[in-house]
Design a protein around this motif. Structure first.
Motif, PDB file in Angstrom:
ATOM      1  N   TRP A 206       0.842   9.501  -7.518  1.00 25.21           N
ATOM      2  CA  TRP A 206       0.324   9.872  -8.826  1.00 25.21           C
ATOM      3  C   TRP A 206      -1.144  10.256  -8.694  1.00 25.21           C
ATOM      4  CZ3 TRP A 206       2.555   5.123 -11.893  1.00 25.21           C
ATOM      5  CH2 TRP A 206       3.831   5.443 -12.363  1.00 25.21           C
TER       6      TRP A 206
ATOM      7  N   GLU B 160      -2.052  11.360 -13.932  1.00 27.84           N
ATOM      8  CA  GLU B 160      -0.690  10.858 -14.091  1.00 27.84           C
ATOM      9  C   GLU B 160      -0.691   9.348 -14.283  1.00 27.84           C
ATOM     10  OE1 GLU B 160       2.261  13.805 -11.631  1.00 27.84           O
ATOM     11  OE2 GLU B 160       0.750  12.702 -10.461  1.00 27.84           O
ATOM     12  N   PHE B 161      -1.532   8.655 -13.514  1.00 26.98           N
ATOM     13  CA  PHE B 161      -1.588   7.204 -13.656  1.00 26.98           C
ATOM     14  C   PHE B 161      -2.102   6.815 -15.037  1.00 26.98           C
ATOM     15  CE2 PHE B 161      -3.893   3.151 -13.398  1.00 26.98           C
ATOM     16  CZ  PHE B 161      -2.828   2.324 -13.052  1.00 26.98           C
ATOM     17  N   GLU B 162      -3.112   7.503 -15.533  1.00 27.83           N
ATOM     18  CA  GLU B 162      -3.658   7.188 -16.857  1.00 27.83           C
ATOM     19  C   GLU B 162      -2.610   7.423 -17.941  1.00 27.83           C
ATOM     20  OE1 GLU B 162      -6.250   5.636 -17.508  1.00 27.83           O
ATOM     21  OE2 GLU B 162      -7.340   5.726 -15.618  1.00 27.83           O
TER      22      GLU B 162
ATOM     23  N   ILE C  21      -0.185   4.407 -17.543  1.00 32.16           N
ATOM     24  CA  ILE C  21      -0.698   3.085 -17.917  1.00 32.16           C
ATOM     25  C   ILE C  21      -0.861   2.947 -19.422  1.00 32.16           C
ATOM     26  CG2 ILE C  21      -3.211   3.391 -17.886  1.00 32.16           C
ATOM     27  CD1 ILE C  21      -1.204   0.619 -16.071  1.00 32.16           C
TER      28      ILE C  21
ATOM     29  N   LYS D 163      -2.769  -1.679 -12.568  1.00 32.10           N
ATOM     30  CA  LYS D 163      -4.146  -1.199 -12.415  1.00 32.10           C
ATOM     31  C   LYS D 163      -4.741  -1.674 -11.085  1.00 32.10           C
ATOM     32  CE  LYS D 163      -5.659  -0.544 -17.201  1.00 32.10           C
ATOM     33  NZ  LYS D 163      -6.660  -0.909 -18.234  1.00 32.10           N
TER      34      LYS D 163
ATOM     35  N   PHE E 113      -3.117   0.292  -8.176  1.00 31.24           N
ATOM     36  CA  PHE E 113      -3.546   1.697  -8.084  1.00 31.24           C
ATOM     37  C   PHE E 113      -5.003   1.818  -7.638  1.00 31.24           C
ATOM     38  CE2 PHE E 113      -5.303   5.654  -9.803  1.00 31.24           C
ATOM     39  CZ  PHE E 113      -4.375   6.586  -9.352  1.00 31.24           C
TER      40      PHE E 113
ATOM     41  N   LEU F 179       2.011   3.406  -5.243  1.00 30.43           N
ATOM     42  CA  LEU F 179       0.687   3.214  -5.849  1.00 30.43           C
ATOM     43  C   LEU F 179      -0.356   3.024  -4.748  1.00 30.43           C
ATOM     44  CD1 LEU F 179       1.610   0.834  -8.809  1.00 30.43           C
ATOM     45  CD2 LEU F 179       1.053   3.268  -8.938  1.00 30.43           C
TER      46      LEU F 179
ATOM     47  N   SER G 227      -0.977   6.364  -3.432  1.00 29.71           N
ATOM     48  CA  SER G 227      -1.782   7.108  -4.406  1.00 29.71           C
ATOM     49  C   SER G 227      -3.259   6.774  -4.244  1.00 29.71           C
ATOM     50  CB  SER G 227      -1.317   6.788  -5.832  1.00 29.71           C
ATOM     51  OG  SER G 227       0.023   7.174  -6.036  1.00 29.71           O
ATOM     52  N   HIS G 228      -3.555   5.507  -4.011  1.00 28.96           N
ATOM     53  CA  HIS G 228      -4.948   5.096  -3.828  1.00 28.96           C
ATOM     54  C   HIS G 228      -5.533   5.717  -2.563  1.00 28.96           C
ATOM     55  CE1 HIS G 228      -8.475   2.558  -4.270  1.00 28.96           C
ATOM     56  NE2 HIS G 228      -8.388   2.226  -2.994  1.00 28.96           N
TER      57      HIS G 228
END
Length: 355
Positions: free
Chosen positions: A170, A174-176, A179, A192, A195, A301, A304-305
């Motif tokens: 993401w 996309e993550f925002e 969430i 959170k 990610f 996730l 993603s990070h």
């Protein structure tokens, strides 16, 4: 040595073996119902002690586990035992080690590829490779230390594949979006942290109050939670370098601080997320569908990070240490399709040529 009949009608096997220092030691076991069972125990024990391929696969497995248990971490041993006892022993435990052939192994491999989980899905190809490798490791042990001429897996070949399919990630946007759709406070905070730190799910589930270094804006990663054979087990992190401290933003630390403040009578050993991985697995799918973003795995996730850091120009050494990889090669191998330290230099060079 002879078999002895006890007063209660049972039989005792009693014989001598030679120990590692060359002395003789008596070996004795009681409680056999028949003389034949006692003699069979003695014969099997001596075959096993002689490191002979006449022993059964189950006996080889017992020797193997006893040997590696002094060299590997507890969680690694438990994982091995679960895999071998559930997926391998039922097929081969009575077979003599020398009688296990490549065609038998291929038949077992075919059975493994047909197996399905409780939800009807087939096992992942990476899991099939793990099953195959665990079995092959035992046979390699028999070759090295018990006189087996060759590992039958050399001819049988392998199944599955080493690496999972290409990861999904993401973006921050996309993550925002995701969430905002999450209305479960505990899951929301957990997602959170995953990610924005890249920690592993097992590391998140093992976090306790004392691991949150509020004044330093850091989280101390020093353990992991795994579910093995139906039990929740706290172990050391995956690798020695997985013990690390992760910097977090003021915003994330403030949310964690407020969350701890809402816990009922917490002490320093209180787990922040006292449930299992499947809760996050279920929630990430549910809320991704609700938010209208693509569905990814909880482990993605972490990817993603890493992608976020690498696209921001963070150097590979820093990213590797933050992820807790044992070496940089692991990071490069996992994210080679993302990481290109020279791409911006090349683009800058080409742009200058057109000035």
């Amino acid at each position: 040595m002879p078999v002895y009949r006890e007063k209660n009608g049972t039989y005792t096997a009693r014989f001598y073996i030679e120990t590692i220092d060359g002395t003789r030691k008596q070996q004795k076991k009681r409680g056999f119902k028949t003389s034949r069972e006692a003699k069979r125990y003695e014969a099997d024990f001596l075959i096993k002690k002689a490191h002979s391929t006449e022993m059964s696969f189950k006996e080889l497995y017992e020797l193997y586990i006893e040997d590696v248990s002094h060299r590997l971490k507890q969680n690694t041993i438990l994982t091995k035992k679960t895999i071998i006892e559930v997926k391998i022993l039922p097929y081969f435990q009575k077979r003599k080690v020398r009688d296990i052939t490549p065609i038998m192994i291929r038949e077992w491999q075919n059975e493994m590829m047909k197996l399905t989980k409780e939800n009807g899905e087939k096992y992942a190809k990476t899991y099939l490779r793990t099953l195959n490798n665990q079995f092959s490791a035992i046979m390699n042990y028999a070759v090295k230390y018990h006189g087996l001429r060759a590992n039958p897996f050399i001819k049988a070949g392998s199944i599955g594949k080493r690496n999972a399919d290409e990861m999904e990630i993401w973006t921050v946007a996309e993550f925002e979006t995701f969430i905002k759709a999450v209305d479960k406070p505990i899951s929301k905070l957990g997602f959170k942290i995953l990610f924005w730190t890249g920690m592993r799910i097992g590391e998140l589930l093992a976090l306790t109050v004392k691991d949150i270094l509020i004044n330093e804006n850091k989280i101390d990663i020093n353990k992991s939670l795994q579910r093995i054979s139906g039990e929740d087990i706290i172990t050391d992190p995956k690798t020695p370098r997985s013990k690390r401290r992760l910097e977090v933003s003021d915003e994330i630390m403030e949310e964690i601080k407020k969350y701890i403040g809402m816990l009922y009578c917490p002490n320093e050993n209180t787990r922040l997320f006292p449930f299992l991985k499947y809760v996050f697995e279920k929630d990430i799918k549910f809320f991704a569908e609700k938010a209208g973003v693509k569905i990814i795995r909880v482990h993605d996730l972490r990817h993603s990070h890493a992608s976020l850091l690498l696209h921001a120009g963070m150097d590979i050494i820093t990213v590797s240490r933050r992820l807790g990889h044992e070496n940089i090669e692991t990071t490069l191998k996992t994210y080679s399709h993302i990481y290109d330290p020279n791409s911006q230099k090349i683009q800058s060079f080409l742009n200058k040529l057109h000035i």
